[in-house]
Design a protein around this motif. Structure first.
Motif, PDB file in Angstrom:
ATOM      1  N   LEU A 104       3.415 -11.067   9.449  1.00 54.08           N
ATOM      2  CA  LEU A 104       4.124 -10.187   8.518  1.00 54.08           C
ATOM      3  C   LEU A 104       4.615  -8.908   9.193  1.00 54.08           C
ATOM      4  O   LEU A 104       5.114  -8.018   8.521  1.00 54.08           O
ATOM      5  CB  LEU A 104       3.193  -9.795   7.358  1.00 54.08           C
ATOM      6  N   SER A 105       4.467  -8.837  10.527  1.00 54.48           N
ATOM      7  CA  SER A 105       4.783  -7.560  11.184  1.00 54.48           C
ATOM      8  C   SER A 105       6.257  -7.177  11.022  1.00 54.48           C
ATOM      9  O   SER A 105       6.604  -6.011  10.996  1.00 54.48           O
ATOM     10  CB  SER A 105       4.426  -7.626  12.674  1.00 54.48           C
ATOM     11  N   ILE A 155      -2.965 -20.025   2.606  1.00 55.40           N
ATOM     12  CA  ILE A 155      -1.938 -19.000   2.826  1.00 55.40           C
ATOM     13  C   ILE A 155      -2.596 -17.655   3.149  1.00 55.40           C
ATOM     14  O   ILE A 155      -2.219 -16.967   4.097  1.00 55.40           O
ATOM     15  CB  ILE A 155      -1.011 -18.881   1.598  1.00 55.40           C
ATOM     16  N   LEU A 156      -3.592 -17.278   2.347  1.00 52.75           N
ATOM     17  CA  LEU A 156      -4.260 -15.994   2.572  1.00 52.75           C
ATOM     18  C   LEU A 156      -4.937 -15.964   3.937  1.00 52.75           C
ATOM     19  O   LEU A 156      -4.888 -14.951   4.659  1.00 52.75           O
ATOM     20  CB  LEU A 156      -5.299 -15.734   1.477  1.00 52.75           C
ATOM     21  N   ALA A 202      12.665  -0.561  10.751  1.00 52.89           N
ATOM     22  CA  ALA A 202      12.308  -0.915   9.370  1.00 52.89           C
ATOM     23  C   ALA A 202      13.513  -0.696   8.463  1.00 52.89           C
ATOM     24  O   ALA A 202      14.300   0.233   8.661  1.00 52.89           O
ATOM     25  CB  ALA A 202      11.137  -0.066   8.906  1.00 52.89           C
ATOM     26  N   VAL A 239      -2.310 -15.577   6.632  1.00 50.49           N
ATOM     27  CA  VAL A 239      -1.775 -14.211   6.634  1.00 50.49           C
ATOM     28  C   VAL A 239      -2.791 -13.262   7.269  1.00 50.49           C
ATOM     29  O   VAL A 239      -2.465 -12.423   8.101  1.00 50.49           O
ATOM     30  CB  VAL A 239      -1.443 -13.749   5.194  1.00 50.49           C
ATOM     31  N   PHE A 240      -4.062 -13.434   6.902  1.00 53.94           N
ATOM     32  CA  PHE A 240      -5.121 -12.544   7.398  1.00 53.94           C
ATOM     33  C   PHE A 240      -5.312 -12.677   8.904  1.00 53.94           C
ATOM     34  O   PHE A 240      -5.513 -11.689   9.615  1.00 53.94           O
ATOM     35  CB  PHE A 240      -6.431 -12.857   6.668  1.00 53.94           C
ATOM     36  N   THR A 241      -5.249 -13.905   9.410  1.00 54.52           N
ATOM     37  CA  THR A 241      -5.471 -14.123  10.846  1.00 54.52           C
ATOM     38  C   THR A 241      -4.199 -13.938  11.673  1.00 54.52           C
ATOM     39  O   THR A 241      -4.256 -13.984  12.894  1.00 54.52           O
ATOM     40  CB  THR A 241      -6.019 -15.534  11.111  1.00 54.52           C
ATOM     41  N   GLY A 242      -3.069 -13.766  11.004  1.00 53.18           N
ATOM     42  CA  GLY A 242      -1.838 -13.495  11.751  1.00 53.18           C
ATOM     43  C   GLY A 242      -0.993 -14.702  12.055  1.00 53.18           C
ATOM     44  O   GLY A 242       0.058 -14.594  12.685  1.00 53.18           O
ATOM     45  N   GLY A 282      -3.601 -21.655  -1.859  1.00 48.86           N
ATOM     46  CA  GLY A 282      -3.687 -20.197  -1.880  1.00 48.86           C
ATOM     47  C   GLY A 282      -4.630 -19.680  -0.805  1.00 48.86           C
ATOM     48  O   GLY A 282      -4.315 -18.711  -0.108  1.00 48.86           O
ATOM     49  N   LEU A 316       8.077  -7.935   8.345  1.00 50.04           N
ATOM     50  CA  LEU A 316       8.392  -8.207   6.937  1.00 50.04           C
ATOM     51  C   LEU A 316       9.582  -7.389   6.439  1.00 50.04           C
ATOM     52  O   LEU A 316      10.402  -7.879   5.684  1.00 50.04           O
ATOM     53  CB  LEU A 316       7.162  -7.922   6.070  1.00 50.04           C
ATOM     54  N   ILE A 317       9.640  -6.129   6.840  1.00 47.26           N
ATOM     55  CA  ILE A 317      10.742  -5.292   6.366  1.00 47.26           C
ATOM     56  C   ILE A 317      11.590  -4.789   7.522  1.00 47.26           C
ATOM     57  O   ILE A 317      12.201  -3.730   7.456  1.00 47.26           O
ATOM     58  CB  ILE A 317      10.236  -4.102   5.507  1.00 47.26           C
ATOM     59  N   SER A 318      11.625  -5.579   8.632  1.00 48.06           N
ATOM     60  CA  SER A 318      12.360  -5.137   9.819  1.00 48.06           C
ATOM     61  C   SER A 318      13.765  -5.721   9.843  1.00 48.06           C
ATOM     62  O   SER A 318      14.003  -6.828   9.388  1.00 48.06           O
ATOM     63  CB  SER A 318      11.621  -5.553  11.097  1.00 48.06           C
ATOM     64  N   GLY A 346      15.043  -4.286  15.020  1.00 49.20           N
ATOM     65  CA  GLY A 346      13.654  -3.853  15.171  1.00 49.20           C
ATOM     66  C   GLY A 346      13.255  -2.687  14.285  1.00 49.20           C
ATOM     67  O   GLY A 346      12.071  -2.396  14.147  1.00 49.20           O
TER      68      GLY A 346
END
Lengths: 117, 213
Positions: free
Chosen positions: B52-53, B41-42, B63, B45-48, B38, B55-57, B61
């Protein structure tokens, strides 16, 4: 060694993991690091974009339903039972999705872009 | 699962054959291992490192509302399930998942699938956000005095879909306004480059090659 401290630490780990993940995603959505460009815009046949009312209503229904359900869970969390979703809510949500999909299909597959659009 | 395992191992008859400290040690090791996963993973995610940029694209390109609603409902139901399990007296899975929840997840997932199908059935749904011309041909090669090659230009992102056709070498056959290329009667084997240029925006064009032998 009793089992209870382990259970307490498992709960703590999962709370921290889910909470941190939700916080990171929420922060990035709000600051734009997660792309939300044209979230409320659809694409017409021909490639031009248009402001999409069907997306707006889907967004409102989604957020409303999610927040209502989450508040229901928080109020009844010690019952040990997942709250159900009412049939009326399901019908409204299904209708919202249907409006979104029909609108999207019509604009992308059938509507031709005129010179005045 | 770990919560339930701890509950059952302390009450099942088989637990009598296992030293209690072995079971607890295994639980602590599993807890530590899951905690490390965990944290990893965190951190990523935090450092990139886990990006996740998009994530909903969508592929183009933009959203996606269908991805966003699927993300929201999946996260809400998963979090709700964990809250119910963790808040119960001894932690326990709910005896049943209400049908309404299953229907809600079904509506969300089905809507996402249908939306993806609509999106991927048109070139506009897959292309980049800028205007584009894409040439398609019914064959990639032909012969001298042989069959014509029909070229088609798909224009995306522009209100005028008309294009100007050109070939290079210029006099190596002909191409008409409909994109039909006619090879020459004779000559040396050559690869002809066909160019389609948008009439609305001359900076938007595409090229395709046809082998003539």
């Amino acid at each position: 060694m009793p089992v209870d401290p382990i259970i307490w630490y498992v709960k703590l780990e999962v709370y921290i993991f889910l909470g941190a993940l939700a916080a990171i995603i929420a922060h990035r959505l709000l600051t734009g690091e997660i792309n939300t460009n044209y979230l409320l815009y659809g694409i017409q046949k021909g490639g031009t974009k248009y402001f999409s009312p069907e997306r707006v209503q889907l967004l409102l229904f989604t957020l409303g339903t999610a927040m209502f359900y989450l508040s229901n869970v928080l109020q009844n969390r010690s019952s040990g039972v997942l709250p159900d979703v009412s049939n009326q809510t399901l019908v409204m949500l299904g209708g919202s999705h249907a409006i979104y999909l029909v609108g999207k299909a019509y604009m992308m597959l059938f509507k031709k872009t005129g010179k005045g659009d | 699962m770990l919560l339930l395992l701890l509950q059952t191992t302390s009450t099942t008859p088989q637990a009598n054959y296992i030293q209690p400290w072995v079971g607890n040690l295994a639980a602590w090791v599993a807890l530590g291992f899951l905690g490390l996963i965990g944290v990893a993973i965190l951190y990523n995610v935090f450092t990139g490192k886990i990006d996740l940029s998009g994530l909903i694209s969508e592929p183009n390109g933009d959203a996606s509302m269908s991805r966003f609603q699927l993300l929201v409902f999946t996260f809400v139901i998963a979090a709700s399930l964990f809250l119910i399990i963790a808040s119960a007296g001894p932690p326990a899975f709910p005896k049943e998942i209400p049908n309404g929840i299953l229907v809600l997840l079904g509506i969300s997932a089905s809507s996402y699938l249908v939306s993806k199908s609509i999106q991927t059935s048109t070139p506009e749904g897959l292309s980049g956000r800028g205007p584009q011309v894409t040439i398609k041909t019914d064959r990639s090669e032909t012969t001298f005095n042989g069959p014509t090659v029909q070229c088609q230009a798909d224009v995306v992102g522009l209100s005028d879909t008309a294009v100007t056709w050109a070939i290079d070498p210029i006099n190596f056959g002909t191409i008409d306004d409909t994109g039909k290329y006619t090879p020459p009667k004779s000559g040396q084997a050559t690869t002809v480059t066909v160019t389609a240029t948008s009439k609305e925006d001359v900076s938007v064009s595409d090229k395709e090659t046809i082998k003539v032998s």
